[in-house]
Motif scaffolding. Structure first.
Motif, PDB file in Angstrom:
ATOM      1  N   ALA A 219     -43.364  30.061  -2.018  1.00 16.90           N
ATOM      2  CA  ALA A 219     -43.137  30.575  -0.672  1.00 16.90           C
ATOM      3  C   ALA A 219     -44.435  30.839   0.089  1.00 16.90           C
ATOM      4  CB  ALA A 219     -42.299  31.848  -0.745  1.00 16.90           C
ATOM      5  N   THR A 220     -45.396  31.478  -0.553  1.00 21.74           N
ATOM      6  CA  THR A 220     -46.651  31.818   0.125  1.00 21.74           C
ATOM      7  C   THR A 220     -47.383  30.567   0.592  1.00 21.74           C
ATOM      8  OG1 THR A 220     -46.874  33.836  -1.197  1.00 21.74           O
ATOM      9  CG2 THR A 220     -48.856  33.005  -0.104  1.00 21.74           C
ATOM     10  N   ARG A 221     -47.441  29.562  -0.246  1.00 21.03           N
ATOM     11  CA  ARG A 221     -48.144  28.319   0.122  1.00 21.03           C
ATOM     12  C   ARG A 221     -47.390  27.564   1.214  1.00 21.03           C
ATOM     13  NH1 ARG A 221     -48.288  25.164  -5.142  1.00 21.03           N
ATOM     14  NH2 ARG A 221     -49.825  23.814  -4.127  1.00 21.03           N
ATOM     15  N   LYS A 222     -46.060  27.573   1.153  1.00 18.67           N
ATOM     16  CA  LYS A 222     -45.275  26.882   2.178  1.00 18.67           C
ATOM     17  C   LYS A 222     -45.393  27.588   3.520  1.00 18.67           C
ATOM     18  CE  LYS A 222     -41.854  24.770  -0.895  1.00 18.67           C
ATOM     19  NZ  LYS A 222     -40.422  24.736  -1.310  1.00 18.67           N
ATOM     20  N   ASP A 223     -45.357  28.914   3.499  1.00 18.85           N
ATOM     21  CA  ASP A 223     -45.538  29.665   4.745  1.00 18.85           C
ATOM     22  C   ASP A 223     -46.901  29.354   5.369  1.00 18.85           C
ATOM     23  OD1 ASP A 223     -43.053  30.865   4.543  1.00 18.85           O
ATOM     24  OD2 ASP A 223     -43.804  32.662   3.554  1.00 18.85           O
ATOM     25  N   ARG A 224     -47.905  29.196   4.523  1.00 19.63           N
ATOM     26  CA  ARG A 224     -49.239  28.845   5.022  1.00 19.63           C
ATOM     27  C   ARG A 224     -49.236  27.447   5.653  1.00 19.63           C
ATOM     28  NH1 ARG A 224     -53.917  26.419   2.896  1.00 19.63           N
ATOM     29  NH2 ARG A 224     -55.850  27.207   3.822  1.00 19.63           N
ATOM     30  N   GLY A 248     -40.972  39.389   6.501  1.00 20.35           N
ATOM     31  CA  GLY A 248     -40.880  38.617   5.270  1.00 20.35           C
ATOM     32  C   GLY A 248     -41.753  37.389   5.203  1.00 20.35           C
ATOM     33  N   GLY A 249     -42.704  37.254   6.143  1.00 28.89           N
ATOM     34  CA  GLY A 249     -43.613  36.124   6.071  1.00 28.89           C
ATOM     35  C   GLY A 249     -43.166  34.893   6.815  1.00 28.89           C
ATOM     36  N   ASN A 250     -42.093  34.986   7.641  1.00 29.01           N
ATOM     37  CA  ASN A 250     -41.703  33.797   8.405  1.00 29.01           C
ATOM     38  C   ASN A 250     -42.738  33.527   9.494  1.00 29.01           C
ATOM     39  OD1 ASN A 250     -41.127  35.681  10.383  1.00 29.01           O
ATOM     40  ND2 ASN A 250     -39.057  34.959  10.759  1.00 29.01           N
ATOM     41  N   LEU A 251     -42.586  32.407  10.185  1.00 28.64           N
ATOM     42  CA  LEU A 251     -43.622  31.970  11.111  1.00 28.64           C
ATOM     43  C   LEU A 251     -43.826  32.960  12.254  1.00 28.64           C
ATOM     44  CD1 LEU A 251     -45.680  29.871  11.923  1.00 28.64           C
ATOM     45  CD2 LEU A 251     -43.847  28.565  13.046  1.00 28.64           C
ATOM     46  N   VAL A 252     -42.743  33.525  12.785  1.00 30.33           N
ATOM     47  CA  VAL A 252     -42.875  34.514  13.855  1.00 30.33           C
ATOM     48  C   VAL A 252     -43.740  35.679  13.389  1.00 30.33           C
ATOM     49  CG1 VAL A 252     -41.629  36.223  15.233  1.00 30.33           C
ATOM     50  CG2 VAL A 252     -40.712  33.910  14.986  1.00 30.33           C
ATOM     51  N   ALA A 253     -43.461  36.184  12.191  1.00 28.29           N
ATOM     52  CA  ALA A 253     -44.218  37.323  11.653  1.00 28.29           C
ATOM     53  C   ALA A 253     -45.683  36.966  11.445  1.00 28.29           C
ATOM     54  CB  ALA A 253     -43.594  37.787  10.342  1.00 28.29           C
ATOM     55  N   GLU A 254     -45.941  35.769  10.940  1.00 23.34           N
ATOM     56  CA  GLU A 254     -47.320  35.358  10.660  1.00 23.34           C
ATOM     57  C   GLU A 254     -48.127  35.213  11.942  1.00 23.34           C
ATOM     58  OE1 GLU A 254     -48.797  35.165   7.670  1.00 23.34           O
ATOM     59  OE2 GLU A 254     -46.926  35.982   6.914  1.00 23.34           O
ATOM     60  N   VAL A 255     -47.526  34.666  12.973  1.00 25.42           N
ATOM     61  CA  VAL A 255     -48.232  34.520  14.256  1.00 25.42           C
ATOM     62  C   VAL A 255     -48.540  35.892  14.845  1.00 25.42           C
ATOM     63  CG1 VAL A 255     -48.006  33.734  16.645  1.00 25.42           C
ATOM     64  CG2 VAL A 255     -47.324  32.226  14.774  1.00 25.42           C
TER      65      VAL A 255
END
Length: 311
Positions: A219-224, A248-255
């Motif tokens: 999951a961590t690598r795919k989110d990256r 939870g690390g989805n794209l919205v959260a990461e941005v």
């Protein structure tokens, strides 16, 4: 010495005690205790009925609000994206609500230059080396791989695709339709992308449709990988990330977590709803007319429910 008679007497005493207990207990339950239990059961039954009715009312209210927004959307969005060209780029987790977003963009008058569905194979970090090879093969005279990042497959492929699919900077040579089609064919033939319809030309803005975060062991690598994809399209043009949730690390959260990306990429965390789809279209308007990014929706770290509608 314990003999057989002792056991018989003991067992008789036990059964006699049980019998007396049952008689006494039944008598007690037939009185105030039984009445109290009946009252509690009746009270709980009525409370459950009230809860069911409340849930039904809430579901009806949500449905009515969705119906209202569906009917109001043409009035809210009318002509806000007239003569604008938008590309729909969907991640595997966001494909369920991509059609609703496309409908709202069209209500605003946008031309959807095309839709591209990213396959899991593209996101899989184990395919990085293979993607580098596809990028080298897919490069064309008007879509060269010179100057693109070259360390990771997702990063380089995303940069190449952004170069092929978005407007070039002012003064830059345009991409030919043949080269754009060839780049997409190379990725489609290898199973990295699906292109349902013909791409009509370059886009001014991209809506990257995402969903919940990955939850498997990679999951961590795919989110990256997903963030790398967003970064490259952001560098090439206006970008709105339309997602489902903001944790939870989805794209919205990461941005939103990245101060640099949050300044240039707009995010909508409820794009799985009609309200969020309307907001997504308005976020594209804001990106194209005001060159501004914002965080919108109902989750954490939002600027507001929706952007201001331009004059």
């Amino acid at each position: 010495m314990i003999n057989f008679r002792y056991h018989v007497v003991s067992l008789t005493a036990v059964f006699l005690a049980l019998a007396i207990g049952l008689v006494v207990g039944t008598a007690a339950l037939n009185g105030p205790v039984a009445d109290s239990l009946k009252d509690r059961v009746n009270g709980l039954s009525k409370h459950n009925e009230q809860l069911r009715e409340a849930v039904n009312n809430l579901e009806t209210e949500v449905k009515r609000e969705e119906d209202f927004l569906t009917e109001a959307a043409p009035h809210i969005l009318k002509d806000t994206l007239a003569d604008r060209r938008v590309l729909l780029f969907t991640l595997p987790s966001g494909q369920e609500h991509a059609d609703g977003i496309a409908e709202m963009l069209r209500m605003g008058g946008a031309t959807i230059t095309g839709r591209i569905d990213v396959q899991e194979k593209f996101i899989d970090p184990d395919n990085s080396v293979l993607l580098l090879g596809v990028a080298a093969k897919a490069a064309r005279p008007t879509v060269p791989d010179v100057g693109l990042p070259s360390s990771e497959g997702v990063e380089k492929s995303s940069a190449l695709l952004a170069s092929a699919l978005l407007d070039r900077p002012e003064g830059g040579s345009p991409v030919t339709d043949a080269d754009r089609r060839s780049v997409l064919d190379d990725y489609s033939d290898e199973g990295y992308l699906t292109v349902p319809d013909k791409i009509s030309g370059p886009a001014e803005a991209v809506v990257l449709v995402s969903g919940p975060p990955y939850v498997d062991r990679d999951a961590t690598r795919k989110d990256r990988s997903v963030v790398q994809l967003a970064e490259q399209f952001d560098r090439a043009g206006a970008l709105v990330v339309a997602g489902n949730g903001s944790s939870g690390g989805n794209l919205v959260a990461e941005v939103r977590r990245d101060p640099a990306l949050a300044k240039t990429i707009s995010t909508v965390d409820n794009a799985n709803t009609v309200a969020g789809q309307v907001v997504t279209a308005l976020a594209v308007v804001q990106q194209l007319t005001q060159k501004r990014a914002g965080a919108y929706g109902v989750g954490a770290s939002v600027d507001s429910l929706l952007p201001e509608r331009p004059e």
